[in-house]
Design an enzyme around this catalytic site. Structure first.
Site, mmCIF file in Angstrom:
data_model
loop_
_atom_site.group_PDB
_atom_site.id
_atom_site.type_symbol
_atom_site.label_atom_id
_atom_site.label_comp_id
_atom_site.label_asym_id
_atom_site.label_seq_id
_atom_site.Cartn_x
_atom_site.Cartn_y
_atom_site.Cartn_z
ATOM 1 N N GLY A 56 0.832 -1.187 0.000
ATOM 2 C CA GLY A 56 0.000 0.000 0.000
ATOM 3 C C GLY A 56 0.867 1.237 0.000
ATOM 4 O O GLY A 56 2.047 1.179 0.353
ATOM 5 N N GLN A 61 2.946 9.611 1.927
ATOM 6 C CA GLN A 61 4.203 8.887 1.746
ATOM 7 C C GLN A 61 4.955 9.305 0.487
ATOM 8 O O GLN A 61 6.125 8.953 0.327
ATOM 9 C CB GLN A 61 3.955 7.379 1.714
ATOM 10 C CG GLN A 61 3.544 6.812 3.055
ATOM 11 C CD GLN A 61 3.397 5.321 2.959
ATOM 12 O OE1 GLN A 61 2.352 4.828 2.554
ATOM 13 N NE2 GLN A 61 4.455 4.609 3.310
ATOM 14 N N CYS A 100 6.753 -0.746 6.834
ATOM 15 C CA CYS A 100 6.286 0.485 6.199
ATOM 16 C C CYS A 100 7.377 1.003 5.270
ATOM 17 O O CYS A 100 8.550 1.041 5.642
ATOM 18 C CB CYS A 100 5.971 1.522 7.280
ATOM 19 S SG CYS A 100 5.392 3.100 6.639
ATOM 20 N N LEU A 101 6.970 1.417 4.078
ATOM 21 C CA LEU A 101 7.926 1.975 3.126
ATOM 22 C C LEU A 101 8.582 3.247 3.659
ATOM 23 O O LEU A 101 9.697 3.586 3.254
ATOM 24 C CB LEU A 101 7.241 2.261 1.783
ATOM 25 C CG LEU A 101 6.713 1.031 1.048
ATOM 26 C CD1 LEU A 101 5.940 1.457 -0.192
ATOM 27 C CD2 LEU A 101 7.830 0.070 0.706
ATOM 28 N N HIS A 142 -3.420 0.357 8.083
ATOM 29 C CA HIS A 142 -2.110 0.994 7.976
ATOM 30 C C HIS A 142 -2.185 2.255 7.110
ATOM 31 O O HIS A 142 -1.682 3.315 7.489
ATOM 32 C CB HIS A 142 -1.112 -0.017 7.386
ATOM 33 C CG HIS A 142 0.280 0.482 7.284
ATOM 34 N ND1 HIS A 142 1.277 0.082 8.140
ATOM 35 C CD2 HIS A 142 0.860 1.342 6.405
ATOM 36 C CE1 HIS A 142 2.409 0.679 7.800
ATOM 37 N NE2 HIS A 142 2.183 1.443 6.743
ATOM 38 N N GLU A 143 -2.833 2.139 5.942
ATOM 39 C CA GLU A 143 -2.906 3.279 5.021
ATOM 40 C C GLU A 143 -3.795 4.399 5.560
ATOM 41 O O GLU A 143 -3.460 5.582 5.427
ATOM 42 C CB GLU A 143 -3.359 2.825 3.635
ATOM 43 C CG GLU A 143 -2.430 1.813 2.968
ATOM 44 C CD GLU A 143 -0.956 2.186 2.996
ATOM 45 O OE1 GLU A 143 -0.616 3.380 2.866
ATOM 46 O OE2 GLU A 143 -0.131 1.267 3.162
ATOM 47 N N HIS A 146 -1.890 6.389 7.969
ATOM 48 C CA HIS A 146 -1.042 7.389 7.299
ATOM 49 C C HIS A 146 -1.834 8.656 7.001
ATOM 50 O O HIS A 146 -1.334 9.768 7.183
ATOM 51 C CB HIS A 146 -0.483 6.843 5.980
ATOM 52 C CG HIS A 146 0.793 6.099 6.127
ATOM 53 N ND1 HIS A 146 1.946 6.634 6.643
ATOM 54 C CD2 HIS A 146 1.109 4.818 5.806
ATOM 55 C CE1 HIS A 146 2.909 5.743 6.640
ATOM 56 N NE2 HIS A 146 2.427 4.623 6.137
#
Length: 185
Positions: A56, A61, A100-101, A142-143, A146
């Site tokens: 995702g 991000q 996480c990226l 998670h998204e 963010h």
């Protein structure tokens, strides 16, 4: 708010913003303009997410403080959601390692609801309503976090959170503003 596309990196992909940058730590604004700029942003986010590789990717991000995310959790579980609203359908929590990226290479056990629903709209303003279980539910939570200015490590407790903060401080990327997809861990 009209979408202002971030500058692309050398491979034509959007650089991934690293923890510590203000855009990751504040709530994102609702998308109000559905135009070619939004479509291009979603297309670029999808390509950057796949190249990273990630499951995702949220607007913040890639440096865009708008409520939009893309996801790819396997066949039949791909897409994007604009202005998502998350509803937890289960009080049962599943703890699994999460990464996480924007916090590359680090993973920690994170409790998440096992079943959720995300509603919102797509790039054309058409309704989106997706129920996710397991990994997809984790991705959605998670998204949306963010988009609310919350990183998953902020959901950790006790020794695990303390270790995560220590690992982040010691990471080679700590202090970087962004990394190119594929170099994120």
């Amino acid at each position: 708010m009209t979408v202002v596309l971030p500058e692309r990196g050398p491979g034509g992909l959007l650089p991934i913003v690293i923890t510590g940058q203000p855009v990751l730590h504040r709530p994102a604004a609702p998308v109000t303009v559905f135009d070619a700029g939004l479509a291009e942003l979603i297309e670029q986010m999808t390509a950057s997410m796949k190249a990273a590789p990630g499951a995702g990717l949220a607007g913040p991000q890639v440096g865009v403080g708008l409520r939009v995310f893309t996801y790819d959790c396997g066949p039949g579980r791909r897409g994007h959601v604009v202005n998502p609203v998350l509803e937890r359908l289960s009080t049962e929590l599943e703890e699994d390692r999460e990464g996480c990226l924007s916090i590359p290479g680090l993973r920690y056990p994170t409790p998440r609801a096992s079943r959720v629903r995300v509603t919102g709209v797509d790039v054309d303003g058409a309704d989106v309503d997706v129920v996710g279980e397991g990994y997809l539910a984790r991705c959605f939570q998670h998204e949306v976090d963010h988009l609310d200015g919350v990183l998953y490590v902020e959901r950790l407790g006790g020794r695990v959170r303390k270790q995560a903060m220590k690992d982040i401080r010691a990471a080679s990327w700590n202090g970087s503003a962004s990394l190119e997809p594929g170099l994120t861990g």
